[in-house]
Design an enzyme around this catalytic site. Sequence first.
Site, PDB file in Angstrom:
ATOM      1  N   ASP A 106       0.860  -1.160   0.000  1.00 46.69           N
ATOM      2  CA  ASP A 106       0.000   0.000   0.000  1.00 46.69           C
ATOM      3  C   ASP A 106       0.912   1.229   0.000  1.00 46.69           C
ATOM      4  OD1 ASP A 106      -2.452   1.563   0.458  1.00 46.69           O
ATOM      5  OD2 ASP A 106      -1.563   1.913   2.424  1.00 46.69           O
ATOM      6  N   TYR A 149      -0.110   4.887   0.777  1.00 45.73           N
ATOM      7  CA  TYR A 149      -0.361   5.927   1.765  1.00 45.73           C
ATOM      8  C   TYR A 149      -0.364   5.375   3.187  1.00 45.73           C
ATOM      9  CZ  TYR A 149      -1.852   8.417  -2.438  1.00 45.73           C
ATOM     10  OH  TYR A 149      -1.902   8.990  -3.682  1.00 45.73           O
ATOM     11  N   ARG A 173      -7.658  12.467   6.575  1.00 48.32           N
ATOM     12  CA  ARG A 173      -7.461  11.047   6.279  1.00 48.32           C
ATOM     13  C   ARG A 173      -8.706  10.238   6.646  1.00 48.32           C
ATOM     14  NH1 ARG A 173      -5.618   7.222   2.985  1.00 48.32           N
ATOM     15  NH2 ARG A 173      -4.810   5.375   4.047  1.00 48.32           N
ATOM     16  N   SER A 197      -2.749   0.531  -4.774  1.00 37.22           N
ATOM     17  CA  SER A 197      -3.294   1.658  -4.022  1.00 37.22           C
ATOM     18  C   SER A 197      -4.676   2.071  -4.497  1.00 37.22           C
ATOM     19  CB  SER A 197      -2.339   2.851  -4.166  1.00 37.22           C
ATOM     20  OG  SER A 197      -2.856   4.011  -3.542  1.00 37.22           O
ATOM     21  N   ASN A 198      -5.432   2.665  -3.569  1.00 44.24           N
ATOM     22  CA  ASN A 198      -6.688   3.303  -3.930  1.00 44.24           C
ATOM     23  C   ASN A 198      -6.463   4.613  -4.665  1.00 44.24           C
ATOM     24  OD1 ASN A 198      -8.468   1.388  -2.958  1.00 44.24           O
ATOM     25  ND2 ASN A 198      -8.745   2.362  -0.962  1.00 44.24           N
TER      26      ASN A 198
END
Length: 221
Positions: free
Chosen positions: A9, A11, A40, A115-116
């Site tokens: 991932d 972040y 966040r 990642s998103n």
Amino acid sequence: MKYSTIMYDAYGTLFDLRSVEGALSEYYPQQAASIGQLWRKKQIEYAFTAQMSGSYRPFLIITEEALRTALLAETGSAAADAVNRGMRAYEKLNLYAESAPVLQQMSGPLHMIVSNGSRDMLEPLIEQSAVASHIDRIVSVDDIKQYKPSSAAYYHAMREAGVSRSSILFVSSNTWDIIGAKTFGFDTLWISRDKTAFESVPAQPDYIAEDLHFLTELFAD
């Protein structure tokens, strides 16, 4: 080592999200930390809501919406300059101190970011960082419009890797990401940067460490 591929991932795992606080503190020196934390929280909340409601929006848009919400909640205003400065800071997040040295030491496995984040966020971030030359592939869920922790997102990443589940180690500092990846069938490493306990749920990580240095130990066995 049985893992031919490591999926990271981005972040909070390789990149430190707290580094946006420097940009926010130019406008709100006393509230930068609280704004960053709520930013966040809302970012994840909005992504999950979009996934569950079937109303996908790219992560760049969601990130800006979340920042505006955090600024309004913490300061009563979402000034355009502060929003623009915060979004620019997201393209220049600091790496955690060990991210680049660890990836540099591990030349054997394929290194992938999963990642998103949308590509217009991820690619500038990674290109300006010290891990750029060590990342073999970037996988964004924006390619299939399905946010992690949906099983479709992990399946997409596995397909992009071209290997079986058993050949993949998935690394994240986000508990929800670990739960999703483990439920899908990946072996997982949870990076507990705050030294907290994992969630009390059936899908537990295979490994737990305080930082990425654990990988060099694991792959040395």
